[in-house]
Design an enzyme around this catalytic site. Structure first.
Site, PDB file in Angstrom:
ATOM      1  N   HIS A  98       0.816  -1.208   0.000  1.00  0.00           N
ATOM      2  CA  HIS A  98       0.000   0.000   0.000  1.00  0.00           C
ATOM      3  C   HIS A  98       0.858   1.271   0.000  1.00  0.00           C
ATOM      4  CE1 HIS A  98      -3.581  -2.468   1.729  1.00  0.00           C
ATOM      5  NE2 HIS A  98      -3.490  -2.542   0.410  1.00  0.00           N
ATOM      6  N   ASP A 119      -3.384  -8.473  -7.686  1.00  0.00           N
ATOM      7  CA  ASP A 119      -3.132  -8.862  -6.291  1.00  0.00           C
ATOM      8  C   ASP A 119      -3.971 -10.082  -5.928  1.00  0.00           C
ATOM      9  OD1 ASP A 119      -2.527  -8.879  -3.585  1.00  0.00           O
ATOM     10  OD2 ASP A 119      -3.865  -7.214  -3.104  1.00  0.00           O
TER      11      ASP A 119
END
Length: 263
Positions: free
Chosen positions: A19, A160
């Site tokens: 992130h 992801d």
């Protein structure tokens, strides 16, 4: 694949790595006054409660963002995204990548988020309501193939998967090759776990042969608990934005100072 729920792992050290890099790349892209597309193939539910039973059970967030938040200055895009989401959703809220993207992108940017798990899709749809965001209950690879090249053509795709299906290690290189052919100007960012058994290694060799100019960045950390297979986090970025390697070096240094290693 449909059994995976990220709530047990939200805010762990792999999330911190992924992130922080994602937030920096999106912030970099928004420095130009041109709209962009953000595509995510496995979006999850988008918003997590670190005080929830799932997060408390594993303790991964306590070992992750709870310890690592001080690594980032207030002006870092990741820190800004965390602050914004907590202000809107509560002090124990943690944004998944869809909400990190939504908090950093602009009204004229376009977000496309795929999530196949029915409950996770429903939660995602509630979490990211906005006029510029579309949520798909669809296989993420199929969605990405159908959209590329997107409009606007500038942008980034996050790939992801849960990696619970072993076939992912074989299919991902083929998928990325096909996407790069369709969207040769797009940033393709793949997250993968570093596992004790090295399951990721053959995939990385194939990707590096296909994309020799890509950026590969890995950090390592102790297993979250006894018997846990993940010992680190990796990113493989095709068409990396200028300066990403340098921007990630402080993160590597932080992992190294905590007894882990990064590259």
């Amino acid at each position: 694949m449909l059994s995976y729920q990220h709530a047990y792992h939200a805010g762990n050290l792999a999330d911190v790595h992924k992130h922080a890099a994602l937030a920096w790349m999106l912030d970099y892209l928004t420095r130009k006054p041109k709209p962009l597309s953000y595509i995510e193939t496995h979006a999850g539910r988008g918003l997590y409660d670190l005080a929830g039973a799932e997060a408390v059970k594993t303790g991964e967030a306590a070992q992750g963002i709870a310890r690592a938040e001080g690594w980032f200055g207030a002006d870092h895009p990741y820190a800004r995204a965390l602050k914004k989401v907590r202000a809107e959703r509560g002090p124990t809220a943690y944004p998944g990548s869809p909400l990190i993207a939504q908090s950093l992108l602009r009204a004229d940017d376009r977000l496309h988020l795929a999530e196949l798990h029915p409950q996770e899709h429903e939660a995602l749809s509630r979490a990211v309501r906005a006029h510029n965001t579309r949520v798909y209950r669809q296989d993420g690879y199929e969605m990405a193939q159908s959209l590329c090249p997107p409009d606007p053509r500038r942008g980034l795709m996050l790939i992801d998967p849960s990696w619970e299906v072993k076939a992912d290690y074989v299919s991902v290189p083929r998928t990325m090759q096909a996407l790069a052919r369709k969207w040769n100007v797009g940033i393709l960012a793949l997250w993968y776990p570093l596992l004790r058994d090295g399951a990721h290694a053959p995939m990385l060799r194939q990707l590096e042969a296909e994309f020799p100019e890509a950026l590969r960045h890995e950090v390592r950390f102790p297993p979250a608990r006894d018997g846990h297979r993940m010992i680190g986090s990796g990113l493989f970025v095709v068409n990396p934005p200028w300066g990403l390697d340098a921007a990630l070096k402080p993160l590597s240094d932080q992992f190294a100072r905590t007894g882990s290693t990064g590259r």
